[in-house]
Design a protein around this motif. Structure first.
Motif, mmCIF file in Angstrom:
data_model
loop_
_atom_site.group_PDB
_atom_site.id
_atom_site.type_symbol
_atom_site.label_atom_id
_atom_site.label_comp_id
_atom_site.label_asym_id
_atom_site.label_seq_id
_atom_site.Cartn_x
_atom_site.Cartn_y
_atom_site.Cartn_z
ATOM 1 N N ARG A 32 6.448 38.985 -9.040
ATOM 2 C CA ARG A 32 6.810 39.369 -7.673
ATOM 3 C C ARG A 32 7.781 38.362 -7.069
ATOM 4 O O ARG A 32 8.748 38.729 -6.420
ATOM 5 N N TYR A 35 11.170 38.905 -8.601
ATOM 6 C CA TYR A 35 11.818 40.072 -8.010
ATOM 7 C C TYR A 35 12.343 39.753 -6.610
ATOM 8 O O TYR A 35 13.433 40.177 -6.243
ATOM 9 N N ARG A 36 11.581 39.027 -5.842
ATOM 10 C CA ARG A 36 12.022 38.657 -4.494
ATOM 11 C C ARG A 36 13.259 37.766 -4.552
ATOM 12 O O ARG A 36 14.214 37.957 -3.799
ATOM 13 N N SER A 39 16.173 39.843 -5.659
ATOM 14 C CA SER A 39 16.594 40.705 -4.552
ATOM 15 C C SER A 39 17.382 39.909 -3.526
ATOM 16 O O SER A 39 18.428 40.362 -3.036
ATOM 17 N N LEU A 40 16.918 38.728 -3.191
ATOM 18 C CA LEU A 40 17.617 37.875 -2.229
ATOM 19 C C LEU A 40 18.982 37.463 -2.776
ATOM 20 O O LEU A 40 19.982 37.515 -2.060
ATOM 21 N N PHE A 42 20.765 39.068 -5.007
ATOM 22 C CA PHE A 42 21.607 40.255 -4.992
ATOM 23 C C PHE A 42 22.124 40.534 -3.585
ATOM 24 O O PHE A 42 23.297 40.858 -3.396
ATOM 25 N N LEU A 43 21.276 40.389 -2.587
ATOM 26 C CA LEU A 43 21.678 40.601 -1.202
ATOM 27 C C LEU A 43 22.754 39.603 -0.789
ATOM 28 O O LEU A 43 23.753 39.973 -0.165
#
Length: 127
Positions: A32, A35-36, A39-40, A42-43
């Motif tokens: 998790r 993934y976080r 994701s961050l 990628f953002l």
């Protein structure tokens, strides 16, 4: 059917099963967290890309505007150079006495000795 089956299965509580359960939970937390972070990341990459794209488009527009202005100024320069050449030719002609006499006769109705000047009306289209 499977819910009834799960009720009949007894769980073993041993140190090994508890350690495996903790490892599984820790692995899920790490996943998790990964993934976080991804994701961050990628953002952040997307935001950075958008900002760079916007800057690139703005710079392209500014460059195009400056190129258009340069072309306009170059055209103006060509016209001014033609005007300068014409004026330099006029200066050379004005150093010639015959040319000055011609202008004086044409514009100021001056005449040489023995010359008669006739002032003709401009062509006007009448009915």
């Amino acid at each position: 059917m499977s819910a009834a089956r799960n009720e009949k299965i007894a769980k073993i509580h041993s140190d090994y099963s508890d350690a495996r359960q903790e490892q599984h939970i820790l692995k899920q937390k790490k996943r998790r967290g990964l993934y976080r972070r991804l994701s961050l990341f990628f953002l952040v990459v997307v935001i950075f890309g958008i900002l760079m794209g916007k800057t690139l488009l703005e710079q392209r527009a500014i460059l195009q505007e400056k190129q258009d202005r340069k072309e306009a100024v170059e055209q103006e320069l060509v016209q001014l150079q033609k005007e300068q050449q014409r004026l330099e030719e006029e200066i050379v002609k004005l150093n010639d006495d015959e040319y000055i006499a011609k202008i004086a006769r044409r514009d100021y109705f001056m005449s040489e000795d023995g010359e008669i000047i006739f002032n003709l009306p401009e062509d006007s289209s009448t009915d």
